[in-house]
Design a protein around this motif. Sequence first.
Motif, PDB file in Angstrom:
ATOM      1  N   GLY A 150     -12.272 -37.267  24.439  1.00  0.00           N
ATOM      2  CA  GLY A 150     -12.167 -36.461  23.230  1.00  0.00           C
ATOM      3  C   GLY A 150     -13.304 -35.473  23.148  1.00  0.00           C
ATOM      4  O   GLY A 150     -14.445 -35.795  23.478  1.00  0.00           O
ATOM      5  N   THR A 151     -12.990 -34.258  22.734  1.00  0.00           N
ATOM      6  CA  THR A 151     -13.993 -33.218  22.539  1.00  0.00           C
ATOM      7  C   THR A 151     -14.152 -32.959  21.045  1.00  0.00           C
ATOM      8  O   THR A 151     -13.171 -32.763  20.333  1.00  0.00           O
ATOM      9  CB  THR A 151     -13.579 -31.927  23.259  1.00  0.00           C
ATOM     10  OG1 THR A 151     -13.675 -32.141  24.674  1.00  0.00           O
ATOM     11  CG2 THR A 151     -14.483 -30.765  22.884  1.00  0.00           C
ATOM     12  N   LYS A 170     -16.537 -34.405  17.499  1.00  0.00           N
ATOM     13  CA  LYS A 170     -16.777 -35.724  16.892  1.00  0.00           C
ATOM     14  C   LYS A 170     -15.493 -36.416  16.459  1.00  0.00           C
ATOM     15  O   LYS A 170     -15.312 -37.618  16.696  1.00  0.00           O
ATOM     16  CB  LYS A 170     -17.703 -35.577  15.680  1.00  0.00           C
ATOM     17  CG  LYS A 170     -19.107 -35.149  15.991  1.00  0.00           C
ATOM     18  CD  LYS A 170     -19.934 -35.110  14.712  1.00  0.00           C
ATOM     19  CE  LYS A 170     -19.344 -34.138  13.708  1.00  0.00           C
ATOM     20  NZ  LYS A 170     -20.049 -34.151  12.414  1.00  0.00           N
ATOM     21  N   LYS A 171     -14.601 -35.692  15.809  1.00  0.00           N
ATOM     22  CA  LYS A 171     -13.391 -36.310  15.278  1.00  0.00           C
ATOM     23  C   LYS A 171     -12.511 -36.851  16.387  1.00  0.00           C
ATOM     24  O   LYS A 171     -12.081 -38.013  16.354  1.00  0.00           O
ATOM     25  CB  LYS A 171     -12.624 -35.299  14.425  1.00  0.00           C
ATOM     26  CG  LYS A 171     -11.369 -35.879  13.782  1.00  0.00           C
ATOM     27  CD  LYS A 171     -10.680 -34.837  12.891  1.00  0.00           C
ATOM     28  CE  LYS A 171      -9.415 -35.424  12.264  1.00  0.00           C
ATOM     29  NZ  LYS A 171      -8.744 -34.415  11.386  1.00  0.00           N
ATOM     30  N   GLU A 172     -12.265 -36.029  17.389  1.00  0.00           N
ATOM     31  CA  GLU A 172     -11.405 -36.449  18.488  1.00  0.00           C
ATOM     32  C   GLU A 172     -12.067 -37.541  19.322  1.00  0.00           C
ATOM     33  O   GLU A 172     -11.415 -38.480  19.789  1.00  0.00           O
ATOM     34  CB  GLU A 172     -11.081 -35.234  19.361  1.00  0.00           C
ATOM     35  CG  GLU A 172     -10.008 -35.471  20.399  1.00  0.00           C
ATOM     36  CD  GLU A 172      -9.688 -34.219  21.174  1.00  0.00           C
ATOM     37  OE1 GLU A 172      -9.965 -34.163  22.400  1.00  0.00           O
ATOM     38  OE2 GLU A 172      -9.160 -33.271  20.545  1.00  0.00           O
ATOM     39  N   PHE A 173     -13.386 -37.422  19.500  1.00  0.00           N
ATOM     40  CA  PHE A 173     -14.124 -38.434  20.256  1.00  0.00           C
ATOM     41  C   PHE A 173     -14.075 -39.775  19.539  1.00  0.00           C
ATOM     42  O   PHE A 173     -13.859 -40.821  20.168  1.00  0.00           O
ATOM     43  CB  PHE A 173     -15.566 -37.975  20.447  1.00  0.00           C
ATOM     44  CG  PHE A 173     -16.427 -38.917  21.246  1.00  0.00           C
ATOM     45  CD1 PHE A 173     -16.004 -39.427  22.457  1.00  0.00           C
ATOM     46  CD2 PHE A 173     -17.691 -39.276  20.783  1.00  0.00           C
ATOM     47  CE1 PHE A 173     -16.810 -40.288  23.203  1.00  0.00           C
ATOM     48  CE2 PHE A 173     -18.508 -40.126  21.513  1.00  0.00           C
ATOM     49  CZ  PHE A 173     -18.061 -40.635  22.727  1.00  0.00           C
ATOM     50  N   GLN A 181     -11.789 -40.867  17.525  1.00  0.00           N
ATOM     51  CA  GLN A 181     -10.439 -41.405  17.686  1.00  0.00           C
ATOM     52  C   GLN A 181     -10.268 -42.041  19.062  1.00  0.00           C
ATOM     53  O   GLN A 181      -9.681 -43.121  19.190  1.00  0.00           O
ATOM     54  CB  GLN A 181      -9.405 -40.289  17.483  1.00  0.00           C
ATOM     55  CG  GLN A 181      -9.311 -39.785  16.049  1.00  0.00           C
ATOM     56  CD  GLN A 181      -8.448 -38.534  15.915  1.00  0.00           C
ATOM     57  OE1 GLN A 181      -8.090 -37.893  16.895  1.00  0.00           O
ATOM     58  NE2 GLN A 181      -8.104 -38.187  14.677  1.00  0.00           N
ATOM     59  N   GLY A 182     -10.783 -41.368  20.083  1.00  0.00           N
ATOM     60  CA  GLY A 182     -10.707 -41.922  21.425  1.00  0.00           C
ATOM     61  C   GLY A 182     -11.485 -43.209  21.568  1.00  0.00           C
ATOM     62  O   GLY A 182     -11.034 -44.166  22.210  1.00  0.00           O
ATOM     63  N   SER A 213      -9.705 -46.135  19.495  1.00  0.00           N
ATOM     64  CA  SER A 213      -8.416 -46.532  20.074  1.00  0.00           C
ATOM     65  C   SER A 213      -8.587 -47.115  21.470  1.00  0.00           C
ATOM     66  O   SER A 213      -7.648 -47.707  22.020  1.00  0.00           O
ATOM     67  CB  SER A 213      -7.471 -45.328  20.141  1.00  0.00           C
ATOM     68  OG  SER A 213      -7.923 -44.377  21.090  1.00  0.00           O
ATOM     69  N   GLU A 231     -21.324 -27.475  18.036  1.00  0.00           N
ATOM     70  CA  GLU A 231     -20.921 -28.468  17.042  1.00  0.00           C
ATOM     71  C   GLU A 231     -22.132 -29.087  16.355  1.00  0.00           C
ATOM     72  O   GLU A 231     -22.156 -29.237  15.126  1.00  0.00           O
ATOM     73  CB  GLU A 231     -20.066 -29.560  17.683  1.00  0.00           C
ATOM     74  CG  GLU A 231     -19.566 -30.573  16.673  1.00  0.00           C
ATOM     75  CD  GLU A 231     -18.661 -31.633  17.266  1.00  0.00           C
ATOM     76  OE1 GLU A 231     -17.774 -32.133  16.530  1.00  0.00           O
ATOM     77  OE2 GLU A 231     -18.838 -31.997  18.449  1.00  0.00           O
ATOM     78  N   THR A 259     -15.402 -43.491  28.400  1.00  0.00           N
ATOM     79  CA  THR A 259     -15.757 -42.127  28.809  1.00  0.00           C
ATOM     80  C   THR A 259     -15.942 -41.970  30.307  1.00  0.00           C
ATOM     81  O   THR A 259     -15.910 -40.846  30.820  1.00  0.00           O
ATOM     82  CB  THR A 259     -17.068 -41.689  28.144  1.00  0.00           C
ATOM     83  OG1 THR A 259     -18.139 -42.554  28.589  1.00  0.00           O
ATOM     84  CG2 THR A 259     -16.966 -41.749  26.618  1.00  0.00           C
TER      85      THR A 259
END
Length: 406
Positions: free
Chosen positions: A17-18, A20-23, A25-26, A29, A83, A332
């Motif tokens: 994930g790139t 913070k939000k997507e990372f 989630q990754g 999950s 970011e 990761t």
Amino acid sequence: MPEDLVITGCGVVTAAGTGKKEFAQGLFSGGGRFAVMERPGRGGERGFLGAEIAELTLPGRFSGRLLRTVSLSGRAALLALHEAWEDARLDTADPERVGLVIGGSNVQQRELMLKQDAYRDRPAYLPPTYAFSFLDSDLCGLCSEQFGIRGAAHTVGGASASGQLAVIQAAQAVRSGAVDVCVAIGALADLSSWECQALRSIGAMGSDRFADEPDLACRPFDSLSDGFIYGEACGAVVVERASTGGGRGARPYAAVTGWGVAVDANRNPDPSVDGESRAIGQALAHAGRAPGDIDYVNPHGTGSGVGDPVELAALRACGLDGAYLNATKSITGHGLSAAGTVEVVATLLQMEAAVLHPTRNLETPIDPTLNWVRGQAESRRITHALTLSMGFGGVNTALCLQNANG
């Protein structure tokens, strides 16, 4: 919270994930993107496994003309820094009081190799940018130019401990008064097929056992692991005093309360319980914390048949066997120079969510008696956390963080 060093911004780029939000989630999950690597210059007859990031989309503040001359490592650094910069509201900070430390050396190897191959028979046409792109200072110059950073800027190399070492040096720069704000970036180590082959040859990089099942290959602390699996990554964090960030309206994620650095006097990639224990002990003493105060440890945990058992022995020797554990690299991959900074970001996001991410592929832990977070995320309040990084050349680092919200 008393006046202290705090982290007020973070940014991240990984295959999981790139941003913070997507990372996050990754992480929560337990997702991962492991496959045979396909980037030009990284392939090979043996089909090296790894986690490669998706195409990076950079914001409009960076011109297309600039990006045509910037390597993958440079683009990842700009995106992670952007970011973190926005997160910490640094546009209003005095540029002469902002510093930059980039963790990593020789991080643009693949792109340099591609240039050498392309111009081997016509060296006179080699792009002039090669003259500075082979230097570690290239990423410092790129980032400071694009963000107007005019305080101290330098790189620090500690192999796979580089990213965490950059955070420690950023904290030291702020504490000393050299700058008011310091950004630490763990640079994307862009391996070529040469580095991949060498790391396979010394037995550090996997995987023969899971060559046909890449999704199962990355398994830190599991009895079936046969080496680390590389993952493209870059992380950035902003370190400053609480009052400085508060003056701009930046909110702290955590206080940086203590750190330790210890070396083994050993060139070879042979980890040491003594060295790792000394770094942990220094960090705890610096933070004024007893082992029992630590709720959670984010370990180095690469999947090394030698390194993983030594790290767990060091945690036991330091009385940390009661803390919760997971392995960010299981999700990761091993970001090498970036790993320590990315794992600080992972720790901050877990603190913020009061959730610990799972450890992928941890089916048979090499020590099942510890408090592992295994197949699924767990809700856990984290007040005090410890993150660890170790690098070739006997470099051991440890960092203590305290939740800013209690």
